[in-house]
Write a protein that holds these residues in place. Structure first.
Motif, short mmCIF file in Angstrom:
data_model
loop_
_atom_site.label_atom_id
_atom_site.label_comp_id
_atom_site.label_asym_id
_atom_site.label_seq_id
_atom_site.Cartn_x
_atom_site.Cartn_y
_atom_site.Cartn_z
N THR A 254 -7.67 15.02 -2.77
CA THR A 254 -7.22 14.83 -1.37
C THR A 254 -5.76 13.93 -1.25
N CYS A 255 -4.98 14.60 -0.29
CA CYS A 255 -3.66 13.92 -0.02
C CYS A 255 -4.15 12.49 0.54
N SER A 256 -3.47 11.47 0.00
CA SER A 256 -3.45 10.10 0.52
C SER A 256 -2.65 9.89 1.79
N LEU A 257 -1.77 10.75 2.31
CA LEU A 257 -1.13 10.66 3.57
C LEU A 257 -1.97 11.71 4.61
N CYS A 258 -2.16 12.80 4.42
CA CYS A 258 -2.81 13.58 5.64
C CYS A 258 -3.98 13.87 5.28
N GLY A 259 -4.92 13.69 4.24
CA GLY A 259 -6.03 13.81 4.19
C GLY A 259 -6.66 15.29 3.64
N VAL B 193 2.12 16.86 -6.19
CA VAL B 193 1.88 16.16 -4.85
C VAL B 193 1.49 17.13 -3.71
N CYS B 194 1.19 16.55 -2.50
CA CYS B 194 0.60 17.34 -1.36
C CYS B 194 1.78 18.35 -0.82
N PRO B 195 1.64 19.63 -0.86
CA PRO B 195 2.70 20.53 -0.62
C PRO B 195 3.19 20.37 0.93
ZN LIG Z 1 -0.43 15.72 2.64
#
Ligand SMILES: [Zn+2]
Ligand SMILES: *Cc1c(COP(=O)(O)O)cnc(C)c1O
Length: 420
Positions: free
Chosen positions: A11-16, A27-29
Motif C-alpha cells: 500500500t502506498c503510504s501517500l495515496c493509499g 516506490v509508488c509509480p
Molecule cells: Zn502513491
C-alpha cells in the motif's frame, strides 16, 4: 518467483493505492511514495510465533520468519543467519546517574557487520534470492553498504556499493574486505543515492536503497519484535508506555520500528504502543523540522554533522518517520555535535562503544530528560545503532588523548603526581 503466501502486496503510504507483489518493485509509480508491505495477519495469527516458545527459536531475526514477507533464504552457518537478536543491557550505573530506574540499551553494534543496517540488508538479500536478482546495489553513508556487502558475501551474491568519498575509512575497509565492488562518489550521500537509482535501472541491478526498497523496513521492524519479546514482559503493571530513543537520518529505522509495533498491535499481541522518539543532529534535521511544523512536507537541508550515518540532506523516508513520532505520542529531538561527542564516553562508561550516530540517541535521551519530556516514571530504551569501531576518529575526538611516558617507574610516578 516463490514468495510466502502471507505476503499480500503493498500500500502506498501517500495515496493509499494497493499493489500486488509483482506489480511494483520500489516506490509508488504514481507519486513516488514509500510502499508499506501488507501481510496476511489472519494467517500469521495461526502461526506458532509466541514469546512463550521463544527459547526454542533461532537467536537471530529469522526467528520471526512467519512475520516477514520473504521465504527462508537458507544461508545456514553463515553471518546472514546472525543478523538481529542483539544484546539488551540495563546498565545500573547509567540508570542511577540519570535517575531512571527502568533503563535499557539495545546494542545494534553487535550485528555481524556492526550496525542496525544488517537487519534490512539480510531481508533484502532474502528478497533478491527470491526474485533471482544476481547483483545488488546500494547507496550508503557506509553502514548500509557494509551490511549489504557482508550479507551478500555470506551467501555468495555480488554487491555494488556507492558511498561518498568522505565515508569513514573503517566503513570503506569493510566494503572492500567483503569483496563488494566499491565506487566512491565525489559528492554526498544524496548524490550517491540518485546515481544508484539510475544505475540500477540502466544495468538491471536490484537496489537496496534505504527509503526506496520496501523490504528494508521489513527487516528493521524485527527490532520491534525483539523489544516486545525481551522488554514487554518486564513492563506488566506499569502505567507508562515504553519510550524508545532512535537516531534518525533517512527515517527508515524509526519507520521500521513503528511498523513492527503496528504489526504486533494488529495481531492483538500488545495492548500498548511504545512512544517513539526520533533524534537528529541539529545539522541534519529535516525530519525533526517537519515534525515540529506538524507538516508532512519535508524541506531538504544542507547537512553538516560529524555523525555521518545520519547526515542526510533529503530524507527518503521522512513522512513515515514524522508519523512514527506523531502517532505514538513521541517527539523529535535535535542534538548538537558536542552533545553527540559527550554521549560517546557516557555510553562507554557502561561498556558500550557507539559510533556518533548511535550515541546521538543517548544524547537525545539526556536532552529529553533536561526538558522534562520524559522522566523517572517512564521505562526507557535507547538503541545504539552502530559500533564505535566504525569511526575511530570521532571516538578519539570524544575523549582526552592518552599520555605518553618513558617506560620507568620514576616517569610513571611523576606523571601520576602531576595529574592527581
Ligand atoms: Zn502513491
Ligand atoms: C543508518 C543509520 C542510522 C539512521 O537510520 P535511518 O534509517 O537513515 O534513519 C542511525 N545510526 C546508524 C549507525 C546508522 O547506520
Amino acid at each position: 518467483m516463490t514468495q510466502p503466501s502471507s505476503f499480500l502486496g503493498y500500500t502506498c503510504s501517500l495515496c493509499g493505492t494497493q499493489y500486488a507483489p509483482h506489480e511494483v518493485v520500489y516506490v509508488c509509480p504514481r507519486d513516488g511514495g514509500n510502499l508499506d508491505v501488507n501481510l496476511d495477519l489472519a494467517a500469521i495469527r495461526r502461526s506458532p510465533i509466541h514469546p512463550a516458545t521463544s527459547a526454542t527459536r533461532e537467536p537471530s531475526l529469522w526467528r520471526y520468519l512467519p512475520l516477514l514477507p520473504v521465504a527462508d533464504p537458507g544461508g545456514n552457518g553463515t553471518p546472514l543467519r546472525a543478523a538481529g537478536w542483539t544484546p539488551l543491557f540495563s546498565p545500573p550505573q547509567l540508570a542511577r546517574r540519570l535517575g531512571l530506574p527502568r533503563l535499557w540499551i539495545k546494542d545494534e553494534g553487535r550485528n555481524p557487520t556492526a550496525s542496525f543496517k544488517d537487519r534490512a540488508s539480510a531481508v533484502v538479500v532474502a528478497r533478491a534470492k527470491e526474485i533471482i536478482a544476481p547483483v545488488l546495489v546500494t547507496a550508503s553513508t557506509g553502514n548500509a553498504g557494509a551490511a549489504l556487502a557482508g550479507m551478500a558475501a555470506a551467501v555468495g551474491m555480488r554487491s555494488m556499493i556507492f558511498a561518498p568519498r568522505t565515508a569513514p575509512p573503517a566503513k570503506v575497509a569493510q566494503l572492500l574486505v567483503y569483496g563488494a565492488q566499491v565506487i566512491l562518489v565525489d559528492g554526498n550521500y544524496d548524490s550517491a543515492f540518485d546515481l544508484t537509482v539510475q544505475a540500477a535501472q540502466e544495468y538491471g541491478w536490484y537496489c537496496r536503497n534505504t527509503g526506496y526498497n520496501p523490504f528494508t523496513v521489513e527487516g528493521k521492524k524485527t527490532a520491534a519484535y525483539e523489544i516486545w519479546e525481551t522488554i514487554y514482559p518486564q513492563l506488566t503493571g506499569l502505567q507508562h508506555p515504553l519510550c524508545i530513543f532512535i537516531s534518525v537520518g533517512d527515517g527508515n529505522i524509526i519507520s521500521g520500528i513503528h511498523k513492527g509495533f503496528k504489526d504486533l498491535q494488529a495481531l492483538g499481541w500488545i495492548d500498548q504502543m511504545p512512544r517513539l522518539f526520533g533524534v537528529q543532529s541539529e545539522g541534519s534535521a529535516a525530519i525533526a523540522n517537519a515534525w515540529k511544523a506538524r507538516s508532512e512536507t519535508i524541506q531538504p537541508v544542507e547537512s553538516h554533522t560529524l555523525a555521518d550515518s545520519i547526515s542526510v540532506d533529503f530524507p527518503r523516508d521522512g513522512i513515515r518517520a514524522v508519523r512514527a513520532a506523531q502517532q505514538t505520542g513521541g517527539a523529535y529531538l535535535k542534538v548538537s555535535d558536542e552533545a553527540i561527542l559527550k554521549a560517546i564516553p557516557a555510553l562507554g562508561s557502561a561498556g558500550i562503544f557507539a559510533e556518533p550516530a548511535g550515541a546521538a540517541a543517548y544524547a537525545g535521551l539526556t536532552s529529553a530528560l533536561d526538558q522534562g519530556i520524559v522522566d523517572s516514571e517512564d521505562p526507557i530504551l535507547v538503541i545504539n545503532t552502530g559500533s564505535g569501531l566504525k569511526d575511530v576518529k570521532a571516538a578519539m575526538q570524544s575523549v582526552r588523548p592518552a599520555p605518553i611516558i618513558e617506560p620507568t617507574l620514576i616517569a610513571l610516578r611523576k606523571h601520576l603526581e602531576a595529574t592527581r
